[in-house]
Design a protein around this motif. Structure first.
Motif, PDB file in Angstrom:
ATOM      1  N   THR A  70      15.290  -0.898 -36.144  1.00 55.96           N
ATOM      2  CA  THR A  70      13.858  -0.542 -36.579  1.00 55.96           C
ATOM      3  C   THR A  70      12.998  -1.239 -37.244  1.00 55.96           C
ATOM      4  OG1 THR A  70      14.977   1.790 -36.556  1.00 55.96           O
ATOM      5  CG2 THR A  70      12.749   1.603 -37.560  1.00 55.96           C
ATOM      6  N   ILE A  71      11.649  -1.374 -36.840  1.00 55.93           N
ATOM      7  CA  ILE A  71      10.863  -1.965 -37.772  1.00 55.93           C
ATOM      8  C   ILE A  71       9.743  -1.185 -38.145  1.00 55.93           C
ATOM      9  CG2 ILE A  71       9.550  -2.742 -35.593  1.00 55.93           C
ATOM     10  CD1 ILE A  71       9.083  -5.478 -36.886  1.00 55.93           C
ATOM     11  N   ASN A  72       9.097  -1.406 -39.221  1.00 58.77           N
ATOM     12  CA  ASN A  72       8.089  -0.281 -39.827  1.00 58.77           C
ATOM     13  C   ASN A  72       7.216  -0.982 -40.928  1.00 58.77           C
ATOM     14  OD1 ASN A  72       6.735   1.944 -39.939  1.00 58.77           O
ATOM     15  ND2 ASN A  72       8.048   2.900 -41.793  1.00 58.77           N
ATOM     16  N   ALA A  73       5.958  -0.612 -41.049  1.00 54.25           N
ATOM     17  CA  ALA A  73       5.088  -1.224 -41.950  1.00 54.25           C
ATOM     18  C   ALA A  73       4.191  -0.108 -42.220  1.00 54.25           C
ATOM     19  CB  ALA A  73       4.385  -2.393 -41.223  1.00 54.25           C
ATOM     20  N   ASP A  99       3.281  -7.384 -43.610  1.00 53.39           N
ATOM     21  CA  ASP A  99       4.784  -7.585 -43.807  1.00 53.39           C
ATOM     22  C   ASP A  99       5.487  -6.261 -43.358  1.00 53.39           C
ATOM     23  OD1 ASP A  99       4.541  -9.731 -45.265  1.00 53.39           O
ATOM     24  OD2 ASP A  99       4.195  -8.908 -47.416  1.00 53.39           O
ATOM     25  N   TYR A 100       6.236  -6.366 -42.553  1.00 47.72           N
ATOM     26  CA  TYR A 100       7.302  -5.381 -41.950  1.00 47.72           C
ATOM     27  C   TYR A 100       8.539  -5.410 -42.476  1.00 47.72           C
ATOM     28  CZ  TYR A 100       3.594  -4.685 -38.113  1.00 47.72           C
ATOM     29  OH  TYR A 100       2.692  -4.406 -37.443  1.00 47.72           O
ATOM     30  N   THR A 101       8.901  -4.339 -42.573  1.00 47.67           N
ATOM     31  CA  THR A 101      10.443  -3.926 -42.986  1.00 47.67           C
ATOM     32  C   THR A 101      11.230  -3.636 -41.687  1.00 47.67           C
ATOM     33  OG1 THR A 101       9.834  -3.211 -45.112  1.00 47.67           O
ATOM     34  CG2 THR A 101      12.046  -2.750 -44.550  1.00 47.67           C
ATOM     35  N   ALA A 109      15.481  -6.246 -44.020  1.00 45.27           N
ATOM     36  CA  ALA A 109      15.137  -7.665 -44.036  1.00 45.27           C
ATOM     37  C   ALA A 109      13.389  -7.373 -43.964  1.00 45.27           C
ATOM     38  CB  ALA A 109      15.416  -8.683 -43.004  1.00 45.27           C
ATOM     39  N   THR A 110      12.618  -8.467 -44.491  1.00 44.81           N
ATOM     40  CA  THR A 110      11.146  -8.380 -44.490  1.00 44.81           C
ATOM     41  C   THR A 110      10.871  -9.679 -43.538  1.00 44.81           C
ATOM     42  OG1 THR A 110      11.084  -7.362 -46.753  1.00 44.81           O
ATOM     43  CG2 THR A 110       9.143  -8.450 -45.763  1.00 44.81           C
ATOM     44  N   VAL A 111       9.635  -9.425 -42.781  1.00 43.15           N
ATOM     45  CA  VAL A 111       9.197 -10.485 -41.950  1.00 43.15           C
ATOM     46  C   VAL A 111       7.714 -10.261 -41.775  1.00 43.15           C
ATOM     47  CG1 VAL A 111       9.718  -9.111 -39.731  1.00 43.15           C
ATOM     48  CG2 VAL A 111       9.539 -11.551 -39.588  1.00 43.15           C
TER      49      VAL A 111
END
Length: 412
Positions: A70-73, A99-101, A109-111
């Motif tokens: 899952t990716i979220n911001a 920045d996405y979590t 992880a943060t990217v």
């Protein structure tokens, strides 16, 4: 064994980077001399989650195959995908610079997705008072969407004679580059790079050598040592001579001039060879990987009509019509016409009365949702993924291909 006693038996002395080890008992731990300090010999492999920008506004997450990722911001739509058989899930159309979590299997992880890095401008190379050294400055807008403070710069000075170039890395828009041959002409380039790879180079070329411009061809020369000056005047009267009649002292001869030093040896840059992914490829867990989004084309799908039976009660006449009778409707006063119906037969108006019967009709159904009637069948246009391009493979979310790393010479 007593530690003090063992220390007396086996002691290691480090001299000039080499370990001298005395004999130790056979059952004691052996000390091995090495200059490879800091080499990783084991590492915790529990954490498998990695998130890396892999294309403009895209992120590839690497984790265990089959894991829900899952990716979220803040302010962005939450997205989820299942990692493919290679343990990868790629998310596209993200907001660059945000920045996405990333979450997967209780790990986070943060990217930060980025776009391709832009070209630097206004590259200027200036002389210094140091032999074979120049100052470089340039302008470059390091926006957050392009990588912000993670943007770096590769500076290269390439001699016009085709000999080995000099390369260095910089983190700001200014650098001092040394090790140049004062008599050579160079072409200087600055290439910005971010997580997606290199941008276009900015180039500045010399038309005059450093020696021609500054007159500095080697280390500064030491000034010559002057001879001892003679006195301004000399007293020659007898009263000024001592009893031994010692002659007056004479000035010492001037030393020979120091030899003119030859040209300074050309500084040799300290470089090393590393292996990196080619331009356009990302290093994902040691594999040079390139991805691109699917492309699609439109195809028309068709299917036959479907029908529904519609049963209606309709009027009828005749022997097969329920309620219809054959009878005499009667003539008029003259006995020659049939005003009430029927047909004249032998002076009588004979015919069938009207009845009713159920009749079944086939009625075409309306087109299903998303379809239309093209006059002969139902039809609809659909987007169909194109065939996988040659040299690529399909990972379930994008096309992907890999390649080997290439050599790159960098400052040591």
């Amino acid at each position: 064994m007593n530690s003090k006693k063992f220390g007396a038996v086996a002691a290691a002395i480090l001299i000039s980077g080499a370990a001298l080890v005395t004999a130790a008992p056979a059952n004691a731990a052996q000390v091995v001399a090495t200059d490879q300090a800091g080499v990783v010999v084991a590492q915790d492999q529990t954490s498998m989650l990695q998130a890396t920008p892999s294309a403009p506004r895209a992120v590839t997450v690497t984790t265990e195959p089959g894991t829900l990722v899952t990716i979220n911001a803040k302010g962005a739509k939450r997205q989820s995908k299942v990692a493919n058989k290679d343990g990868q899930a790629t998310f596209t159309k993200l907001k660059a610079g945000k920045d996405y979590t990333v979450s997967a299997d209780n790990e986070e992880a943060t990217v930060r997705p980025v776009t391709k890095v832009g070209k630097a401008s206004d590259l200027t190379v200036m002389t210094t008072d140091q032999v074979g050294t120049v100052d470089l400055t340039w302008n470059h807008k390091a926006t957050k969407a392009r990588g912000g403070d993670t943007i770096g710069y590769t500076i290269t000075a390439t001699p016009a004679d085709g000999s080995e170039p000099i390369t260095m890395e910089a983190a700001t828009t200014q650098a001092e580059l040394s090790g140049l041959d004062p008599a050579a002409l160079y072409s200087f380039s600055v290439i910005p790079h971010n997580a997606l790879g290199d941008g276009k180079p900015s180039v500045a070329r010399m038309s005059r050598s450093l020696a021609d411009i500054t007159g500095i061809t080697g280390p500064s020369q030491a000034p010559e040592t002057p001879g001892t000056q003679a006195p301004a005047a000399q007293d020659t009267s007898a009263d000024n001579n001592d009893a031994n009649n010692t002659p007056a002292p004479q000035p010492a001869p001037a030393p020979a001039p120091a030899p003119n030093p030859g040209p300074a040896p050309k500084p040799q840059p300290h470089t090393k060879t590393i292996y990196v992914c080619p331009d356009g490829y990302d290093d994902l867990s040691g594999v040079c990987t390139q991805t691109k989004d699917y492309t699609f084309h439109t195809e028309t799908q068709t299917k036959d009509y479907t029908y529904t039976q519609d049963r209606r009660l309709e009027p009828c006449t005749g022997g097969d019509c329920p309620g219809s009778e054959y009878k005499d409707f009667g003539t008029d006063w003259s006995g020659t016409t049939c005003p009430n119906g029927g047909t004249m037969h032998d002076g009588k108006c004979l015919g069938w009365t009207t009845g009713q019967k159920w009749v079944t009709h086939q009625v075409k159904d309306a087109p299903p949702m998303g379809w239309h009637d093209d006059g002969s069948q139902y039809a609809k246009d659909v987007e169909v993924k194109d065939a996988t391009p040659s040299g690529w493979s399909d990972n379930g979310s994008q096309w992907i291909r890999t390649t080997a790393k290439v050599e790159k010479v960098v400052p040591a």
